[in-house]
Design an enzyme around this catalytic site. Structure first.
Site, mmCIF file in Angstrom:
data_model
loop_
_atom_site.group_PDB
_atom_site.id
_atom_site.type_symbol
_atom_site.label_atom_id
_atom_site.label_comp_id
_atom_site.label_asym_id
_atom_site.label_seq_id
_atom_site.Cartn_x
_atom_site.Cartn_y
_atom_site.Cartn_z
ATOM 1 N N ASP A 1 37.596 54.437 -32.747
ATOM 2 C CA ASP A 1 37.723 54.842 -34.145
ATOM 3 C C ASP A 1 36.509 55.720 -34.413
ATOM 4 O OD1 ASP A 1 37.612 55.069 -36.886
ATOM 5 O OD2 ASP A 1 37.959 52.933 -37.288
ATOM 6 N N HIS B 1 40.103 53.161 -44.060
ATOM 7 C CA HIS B 1 40.412 52.803 -42.667
ATOM 8 C C HIS B 1 41.886 52.990 -42.303
ATOM 9 C CE1 HIS B 1 36.604 51.074 -41.324
ATOM 10 N NE2 HIS B 1 36.477 50.502 -42.504
ATOM 11 N N ASP C 1 46.016 47.949 -34.132
ATOM 12 C CA ASP C 1 44.962 48.213 -35.133
ATOM 13 C C ASP C 1 44.808 46.996 -36.025
ATOM 14 O OD1 ASP C 1 42.959 49.640 -36.451
ATOM 15 O OD2 ASP C 1 44.358 50.455 -37.937
ATOM 16 N N TYR D 1 28.385 43.551 -37.698
ATOM 17 C CA TYR D 1 29.766 43.916 -37.960
ATOM 18 C C TYR D 1 29.921 45.428 -38.078
ATOM 19 C CZ TYR D 1 34.309 44.528 -39.934
ATOM 20 O OH TYR D 1 35.589 44.948 -40.132
ATOM 21 N N LYS E 1 36.601 46.214 -36.284
ATOM 22 C CA LYS E 1 37.199 45.325 -35.296
ATOM 23 C C LYS E 1 37.377 46.030 -33.964
ATOM 24 C CE LYS E 1 37.990 40.995 -35.929
ATOM 25 N NZ LYS E 1 37.002 40.051 -35.454
ATOM 26 N N GLN F 1 59.526 46.180 -14.506
ATOM 27 C CA GLN F 1 60.707 46.233 -13.626
ATOM 28 C C GLN F 1 60.372 45.950 -12.145
ATOM 29 O OE1 GLN F 1 63.147 47.242 -16.935
ATOM 30 N NE2 GLN F 1 63.887 46.773 -14.910
ATOM 31 N N ARG G 1 38.494 43.847 -43.452
ATOM 32 C CA ARG G 1 37.070 43.640 -43.142
ATOM 33 C C ARG G 1 36.882 42.808 -41.878
ATOM 34 N NH1 ARG G 1 34.018 44.909 -47.786
ATOM 35 N NH2 ARG G 1 35.361 45.450 -49.517
HETATM 36 P P1 13P Z 1 38.910 49.102 -38.349
HETATM 37 O O1 13P Z 1 38.294 48.129 -37.378
HETATM 38 O O2 13P Z 1 40.308 49.455 -38.008
HETATM 39 O O3 13P Z 1 38.027 50.276 -38.538
HETATM 40 O O4 13P Z 1 39.070 48.348 -39.736
HETATM 41 C C1 13P Z 1 37.962 47.900 -40.386
HETATM 42 C C2 13P Z 1 38.320 46.992 -41.509
HETATM 43 O O5 13P Z 1 37.785 45.932 -41.564
HETATM 44 C C3 13P Z 1 39.288 47.405 -42.511
HETATM 45 O O6 13P Z 1 39.442 46.462 -43.539
HETATM 46 P P1 13P Z 2 70.284 48.020 -15.549
HETATM 47 O O1 13P Z 2 71.418 47.281 -14.891
HETATM 48 O O2 13P Z 2 70.703 48.792 -16.793
HETATM 49 O O3 13P Z 2 69.451 48.796 -14.591
HETATM 50 O O4 13P Z 2 69.278 46.897 -16.168
HETATM 51 C C1 13P Z 2 68.705 45.915 -15.379
HETATM 52 C C2 13P Z 2 67.598 45.279 -16.099
HETATM 53 O O5 13P Z 2 66.579 45.018 -15.537
HETATM 54 C C3 13P Z 2 67.736 45.004 -17.538
HETATM 55 O O6 13P Z 2 66.574 44.401 -18.052
HETATM 56 MG MG MG Z 3 38.029 52.145 -39.135
HETATM 57 MG MG MG Z 4 41.053 50.424 -36.356
#
Ligand code: 13P
Ligand code: 13P
Ligand code: MG
Ligand code: MG
Length: 369
Positions: free
Chosen positions: A11, A18, A131, A233, A236, A246, A270
């Site tokens: 970020d 935010h 996020d 702080y 986050k 697969q 926060r």
């Molecule tokens: P971010 O960690 O995404 O920057 O968010 C901070 C936050 O506490 C928003 O309320």
């Molecule tokens: P398909 O037969 O479409 O390849 O799918 C197999 C499978 O793994 C579905 O989760």
């Molecule tokens: Mg932020």
């Molecule tokens: Mg963030």
């Protein structure tokens, strides 16, 4: 040839507050990564965001913790920070906790999940971007993908998966790790990872008998904890993860299925509140209500000798509408607790927020009882 796939994220500033990574920053990232691709420094890239976090998906043939790849991401974040400052964006340079790059981004603020493997005949990978939450938010869904036969049918019906999976679990406070085998050590594994703020799934490896080599990670999660780096702080740790699918591994549908349940995670408002994590398509990866609720995006790619074919914006599917509706209901319910736990985090998790400063002021007021 081995392919390395990395998600390196930070970020570096957002608008409004935010909510969102600014398009001008994403343009800078595309331009710089585009140049690096042209020069052969990386194979391919995809620039995305989840809320205010800039997520760089990069492929190369250089292995993990590579100085050139990490240096490139670092330079993108530095340029993005400059732009954020010039636009007076919120939290410009928020996750850039050092200004000295020294080989890789570990311990410098940005988060990173990466793995290296020999591409199979077809190699589906899902990149998860979250996020307003923390690395432990991946514990429940990643456990379900690789350990829960009620979620992943392949654990029951695919002979490749009968050997189970090995979970590499980090103790992020004790700076230790332990390898736990599923299903043999299922209860012990859950005893640890149920405490998601301390014990975090870092990687998952195939068990014996799987056609994917046991030494190759099938999943990896970013586990960087900002408060441990900054000692204060600073937002986050908004984690990312890469999961291969697969042919001996969970199918892509099994990888996505755990998110049909919007489980409670920490990090809303926060970094101080619990709330449901809402799976959303890219256009809805914007945290508005009470700075949330927390979001997760899933970008599905097929790898083609390192080229990223995709993405499929998996959670844009209407099949996740009901999970979103549940998340909204749970969000209403949790919000009504206001400042009370368990909406607010427990005291030990609040230690890494701004609350201790408030409590300090009350210290002298206490009398003996
Ligand atoms: P971010 O960690 O995404 O920057 O968010 C901070 C936050 O506490 C928003 O309320
Ligand atoms: P398909 O037969 O479409 O390849 O799918 C197999 C499978 O793994 C579905 O989760
Ligand atoms: Mg932020
Ligand atoms: Mg963030």
């Amino acid at each position: 040839m081995k392919t390395t796939i990395s998600i390196i994220k930070a970020d570096v500033g957002s608008y409004c507050g935010h909510q969102l990574c600014h398009p001008a920053i994403m343009d800078i990232a595309r331009e710089m990564l585009g140049k690096a691709k042209k020069n052969g420094k990386i194979i391919d890239y995809y620039v995305a965001n989840c809320g205010d976090d800039l997520d760089l998906v990069i492929t190369s043939d250089k292995g993990i913790d590579n100085k050139e790849v990490h240096g490139l991401a670092w330079d993108v974040f530095m340029e993005g920070t400059k732009k954020a400052k010039s636009l007076k964006l919120y939290g410009a340079g928020q996750d850039m906790l050092s200004d000295a790059f020294s080989g890789n981004v570990k311990g410098l603020g940005p988060g990173c999940a990466e793995m290296e493997f020999v591409e199979r005949g077809a190699e589906p990978v899902v990149c998860f971007l979250m996020d307003k939450t923390e690395p432990g938010a991946f514990n429940l869904p990643v456990f379900r993908m690789f350990g829960d036969p009620f979620s992943t049918a392949g654990l029951v019906v695919d002979p490749n998966m009968q050997g189970g999976f090995t979970f590499e679990v980090y103790d992020v406070l004790g700076h230790k790790k332990v390898m736990m085998k599923s299903p043999e050590e299922l209860y012990g594994l859950l005893a640890l990872i149920g405490a998601k703020s301390r014990y975090v799934i870092k990687r998952v490896y195939p068990g014996p008998g799987n056609k994917v080599p046991t030494a190759e990670a099938a999943a990896v999660v970013s586990t960087d904890k900002l408060y441990q780096i900054a000692g204060d702080y600073v937002g986050k740790d908004d984690p990312v993860a890469i999961v291969r699918g697969q042919s001996g591994l969970p199918s892509v549908g099994e990888i996505l299925e755990p998110f049909a349940f919007p489980h409670l995670v920490s990090g809303w408002m926060r970094g101080s509140h619990n709330g449901p994590i809402m799976p959303v398509g890219m256009k809805d990866a914007i945290c508005t209500r009470f700075d949330g609720p927390p979001r997760v995006v899933a970008l599905g790619f097929q790898l083609n000798n390192g080229q990223l074919v995709g993405p499929v914006d998996a959670f844009a599917d209407v099949a996740f509408d009901r999970a979103r509706q549940t998340a909204l209901k749970v969000a209403d319910y949790m919000r009504r607790h206001g400042p009370f736990e368990p909406h607010r985090l427990s005291p030990e998790d609040m230690e890494y927020t701004t609350l201790p400063k408030v409590l300090k002021k009350l210290e002298d007021r206490f009398q003996k009882i």
